[in-house]
Design a protein around this motif. Sequence first.
Motif, PDB file in Angstrom:
ATOM      1  N   TYR A   1      75.132  26.126  46.349  1.00  0.00           N
ATOM      2  CA  TYR A   1      73.930  26.888  46.702  1.00  0.00           C
ATOM      3  C   TYR A   1      72.855  25.993  47.320  1.00  0.00           C
ATOM      4  N   THR A   2      72.546  24.859  46.688  1.00  0.00           N
ATOM      5  CA  THR A   2      71.444  24.027  47.159  1.00  0.00           C
ATOM      6  C   THR A   2      71.734  23.341  48.479  1.00  0.00           C
ATOM      7  N   ASN A   3      72.991  23.041  48.753  1.00  0.00           N
ATOM      8  CA  ASN A   3      73.332  22.319  49.984  1.00  0.00           C
ATOM      9  C   ASN A   3      72.849  23.039  51.235  1.00  0.00           C
ATOM     10  N   ALA A   4      72.749  24.356  51.174  1.00  0.00           N
ATOM     11  CA  ALA A   4      72.398  25.110  52.375  1.00  0.00           C
ATOM     12  C   ALA A   4      71.089  25.885  52.259  1.00  0.00           C
ATOM     13  N   ASN A   5      70.445  25.861  51.087  1.00  0.00           N
ATOM     14  CA  ASN A   5      69.349  26.803  50.891  1.00  0.00           C
ATOM     15  C   ASN A   5      68.038  26.192  50.393  1.00  0.00           C
ATOM     16  N   ILE A   6      67.952  24.862  50.334  1.00  0.00           N
ATOM     17  CA  ILE A   6      66.679  24.230  49.995  1.00  0.00           C
ATOM     18  C   ILE A   6      65.945  23.923  51.289  1.00  0.00           C
ATOM     19  N   PRO A   7      64.761  24.513  51.520  1.00  0.00           N
ATOM     20  CA  PRO A   7      64.079  24.350  52.807  1.00  0.00           C
ATOM     21  C   PRO A   7      63.416  22.988  52.959  1.00  0.00           C
ATOM     22  N   ALA A   8      63.105  22.644  54.185  1.00  0.00           N
ATOM     23  CA  ALA A   8      62.353  21.417  54.463  1.00  0.00           C
ATOM     24  C   ALA A   8      60.979  21.519  53.807  1.00  0.00           C
ATOM     25  N   GLY A   9      60.453  20.383  53.365  1.00  0.00           N
ATOM     26  CA  GLY A   9      59.148  20.376  52.720  1.00  0.00           C
ATOM     27  C   GLY A   9      59.214  20.610  51.226  1.00  0.00           C
TER      28      GLY A   9
ATOM     29  N   LEU B   1      58.625  28.742  52.750  1.00  0.00           N
ATOM     30  CA  LEU B   1      59.023  27.596  53.572  1.00  0.00           C
ATOM     31  C   LEU B   1      60.232  27.915  54.444  1.00  0.00           C
ATOM     32  N   ARG B   2      60.788  29.112  54.264  1.00  0.00           N
ATOM     33  CA  ARG B   2      61.942  29.538  55.049  1.00  0.00           C
ATOM     34  C   ARG B   2      61.542  30.589  56.078  1.00  0.00           C
ATOM     35  N   THR B   3      62.390  30.778  57.074  1.00  0.00           N
ATOM     36  CA  THR B   3      62.241  31.887  58.009  1.00  0.00           C
ATOM     37  C   THR B   3      62.790  33.153  57.336  1.00  0.00           C
ATOM     38  N   ASP B   4      62.544  34.304  57.954  1.00  0.00           N
ATOM     39  CA  ASP B   4      63.073  35.562  57.417  1.00  0.00           C
ATOM     40  C   ASP B   4      64.602  35.528  57.360  1.00  0.00           C
ATOM     41  N   ALA B   5      65.199  34.972  58.391  1.00  0.00           N
ATOM     42  CA  ALA B   5      66.663  34.891  58.425  1.00  0.00           C
ATOM     43  C   ALA B   5      67.181  33.980  57.312  1.00  0.00           C
ATOM     44  N   GLN B   6      66.486  32.888  57.074  1.00  0.00           N
ATOM     45  CA  GLN B   6      66.890  31.969  56.012  1.00  0.00           C
ATOM     46  C   GLN B   6      66.740  32.615  54.644  1.00  0.00           C
ATOM     47  N   ASN B   7      65.700  33.406  54.476  1.00  0.00           N
ATOM     48  CA  ASN B   7      65.515  34.095  53.196  1.00  0.00           C
ATOM     49  C   ASN B   7      66.613  35.126  52.952  1.00  0.00           C
TER      50      ASN B   7
ATOM     51  N   ASP C   1      69.166  34.957  49.772  1.00  0.00           N
ATOM     52  CA  ASP C   1      69.404  36.041  48.811  1.00  0.00           C
ATOM     53  C   ASP C   1      70.901  36.233  48.573  1.00  0.00           C
ATOM     54  N   LYS C   2      71.680  36.171  49.640  1.00  0.00           N
ATOM     55  CA  LYS C   2      73.129  36.324  49.528  1.00  0.00           C
ATOM     56  C   LYS C   2      73.741  35.148  48.764  1.00  0.00           C
ATOM     57  N   ALA C   3      73.269  33.933  49.090  1.00  0.00           N
ATOM     58  CA  ALA C   3      73.800  32.734  48.440  1.00  0.00           C
ATOM     59  C   ALA C   3      73.443  32.710  46.951  1.00  0.00           C
ATOM     60  N   TRP C   4      72.240  33.170  46.615  1.00  0.00           N
ATOM     61  CA  TRP C   4      71.815  33.194  45.219  1.00  0.00           C
ATOM     62  C   TRP C   4      72.666  34.183  44.414  1.00  0.00           C
ATOM     63  N   LYS C   5      72.977  35.315  45.022  1.00  0.00           N
ATOM     64  CA  LYS C   5      73.837  36.293  44.354  1.00  0.00           C
ATOM     65  C   LYS C   5      75.208  35.691  44.073  1.00  0.00           C
ATOM     66  N   THR C   6      75.730  34.953  45.046  1.00  0.00           N
ATOM     67  CA  THR C   6      77.022  34.292  44.850  1.00  0.00           C
ATOM     68  C   THR C   6      76.939  33.265  43.726  1.00  0.00           C
ATOM     69  N   PHE C   7      75.842  32.514  43.697  1.00  0.00           N
ATOM     70  CA  PHE C   7      75.650  31.528  42.626  1.00  0.00           C
ATOM     71  C   PHE C   7      75.677  32.192  41.257  1.00  0.00           C
ATOM     72  N   LEU C   8      74.956  33.302  41.114  1.00  0.00           N
ATOM     73  CA  LEU C   8      74.912  34.001  39.833  1.00  0.00           C
ATOM     74  C   LEU C   8      76.285  34.516  39.417  1.00  0.00           C
ATOM     75  N   GLU C   9      77.097  34.884  40.392  1.00  0.00           N
ATOM     76  CA  GLU C   9      78.424  35.437  40.100  1.00  0.00           C
ATOM     77  C   GLU C   9      79.462  34.359  39.793  1.00  0.00           C
TER      78      GLU C   9
END
Length: 234
Positions: free
Chosen positions: A151-159, A197-203, A207-215
């Motif tokens: 999850y974190t490899n692709a979803n932690i924003p810059a800053g 810190l993310r764009t709308d597309a990144q958010n 959301d999809k990646a977080w759901k996968t993490f929870l599952e």
Amino acid sequence: MKKVIFGLLVCIACTLNAQESYWTNYQVVVEPQNVDAFYKLTNDYFTAHKTEGVTVTLYENHFNDPGNNFTHVIGFSGSLDALGNMYANDGGDTWELYLVKLNQQIKAGFSARMGTRMAHTGDISQDYPIQKYFIVHVEDGGAWDQAYAKYTNANIPAGMLNMMGNITAGVSSDGENRWVINGFKDFKSAMGGASILRTDAQNTANDKAWKTFLETNGESHLVRSGLRVLMGKW
């Protein structure tokens, strides 16, 4: 230095491997009128007395729940060898005097732990003085670690800085065994969180990646969370 547990009454310890680090933190209660003296004593001592390879930090526990109401935490981090050298050195009379004076500013000890930092995402060489922390109990450490890394490899924003590790001693009856820290440059970013810190597309992707993490994380639950503010670093 090994006398620190008795001097401060309670402590937290941490460990880092290779490019990661081991840590030790000491949580205490300091009344408002004693905070300036507490800080000055700590700043004066660690400015003059450094252990090679060890970073010392002092945080204020700024936002917390009623069961998590220590006021400050002194933390030590570094390699296994560096922290081992620190604790093997008794510090002599200067260390003893620091502890005596410091204890006069401490109302009570609170808790102590130790563990490791297992991974991070973001530029760890920079300071992120506003940090949201999350203490977690996970059922399957291997599954959780793998899912969180993905999850974190692709979803932690810059800053923003994200760190994750485990707790190896000082565990409460809640059974906490993982911790996560999200570091921010300022309160605005911390209040808005990673989403600002993310764009709308990144958010949307997050959301999809977080759901996968929870599952896929093997089940976990939050034990405690809060926000701490960096007061000093040596």
